[in-house]
Design a protein around this motif. Sequence first.
Motif, PDB file in Angstrom:
ATOM      1  N   GLY A 119      12.666  23.054  65.498  1.00  0.00           N
ATOM      2  CA  GLY A 119      12.223  24.150  64.637  1.00  0.00           C
ATOM      3  C   GLY A 119      12.035  23.720  63.198  1.00  0.00           C
TER       4      GLY A 119
ATOM      5  N   GLN B 210       0.259  27.904  69.446  1.00  0.00           N
ATOM      6  CA  GLN B 210       1.499  28.622  69.753  1.00  0.00           C
ATOM      7  C   GLN B 210       1.481  29.105  71.206  1.00  0.00           C
ATOM      8  OE1 GLN B 210       2.148  32.477  67.912  1.00  0.00           O
ATOM      9  NE2 GLN B 210       4.303  31.971  67.523  1.00  0.00           N
TER      10      GLN B 210
ATOM     11  N   ASP C 147       7.792  27.431  67.821  1.00  0.00           N
ATOM     12  CA  ASP C 147       7.372  28.684  68.457  1.00  0.00           C
ATOM     13  C   ASP C 147       7.291  29.836  67.463  1.00  0.00           C
ATOM     14  OD1 ASP C 147      10.063  28.795  68.025  1.00  0.00           O
ATOM     15  OD2 ASP C 147      10.580  29.648  69.979  1.00  0.00           O
ATOM     16  N   LYS C 148       7.786  29.611  66.222  1.00  0.00           N
ATOM     17  CA  LYS C 148       7.807  30.696  65.244  1.00  0.00           C
ATOM     18  C   LYS C 148       6.942  30.455  64.010  1.00  0.00           C
ATOM     19  CE  LYS C 148      12.454  32.231  66.573  1.00  0.00           C
ATOM     20  NZ  LYS C 148      13.848  32.444  66.114  1.00  0.00           N
ATOM     21  N   SER C 149       6.662  29.185  63.689  1.00  0.00           N
ATOM     22  CA  SER C 149       5.911  28.914  62.469  1.00  0.00           C
ATOM     23  C   SER C 149       5.247  27.544  62.536  1.00  0.00           C
ATOM     24  CB  SER C 149       6.841  29.003  61.253  1.00  0.00           C
ATOM     25  OG  SER C 149       6.097  28.969  60.048  1.00  0.00           O
TER      26      SER C 149
END
Length: 207
Positions: free
Chosen positions: A93, A24, A127-129
């Motif tokens: 995403g 990340q 970027d989140k998971s």
Amino acid sequence: MDIKLTEEEKIKILNSDDIYGIMQKVLLRENKIDQNREHFWVIGLANNNRILFIELVSLGTVNKTLAEPMEVFSFALQKRAVKIILCHNHPSGELKPSEGDKNVSDRLIQVGIIVDTEVLDHLIISDKSYLSFADTGLLDELKKSTKYVPKYVLEQRFKKEATEIANKKKTVEIAKAMKRENEDVEKIALFTGLSIEEIKKLRVKKK
């Protein structure tokens, strides 16, 4: 491209969360990574699962990137990694693996078996998971695939399996013969290598 790591980042990998924590940061580094394109990294690990290197293998488009086995495993062999983890990002995403993602993983897993460099996992990240092929069971499924296994390797596997089955059959017959002679179960287990439970389940005609 070699991703420069701090000493703090050369951690011992215990699970997929550890890898995501590092990747990340790599994904978010300004002026290093173009976040609108897919990137494919290979992470090399030592025998104790400590990170040896992270290499950017390929830079793709917004929804596709390639990973050739020669490039992936050349880094591992040069830097003496005994295991690798694959990782690529989805700029959208969306973490669901595509058929292309599965095919690339399948191919690299099979090559890893041949060159004795195990593929431990494949992470799809945003970027989140992230999604881990190992955690979801997809890695184990792909390991059983024969789609990218060379014919000669399949033949070797079949011969090995046939030999193991034949040897098992001989061992069972020996255990049955010993059981008919009323030999002690533990002695039979020691002699044949079968478990006590396996021996107890064997049906034999008493003399």
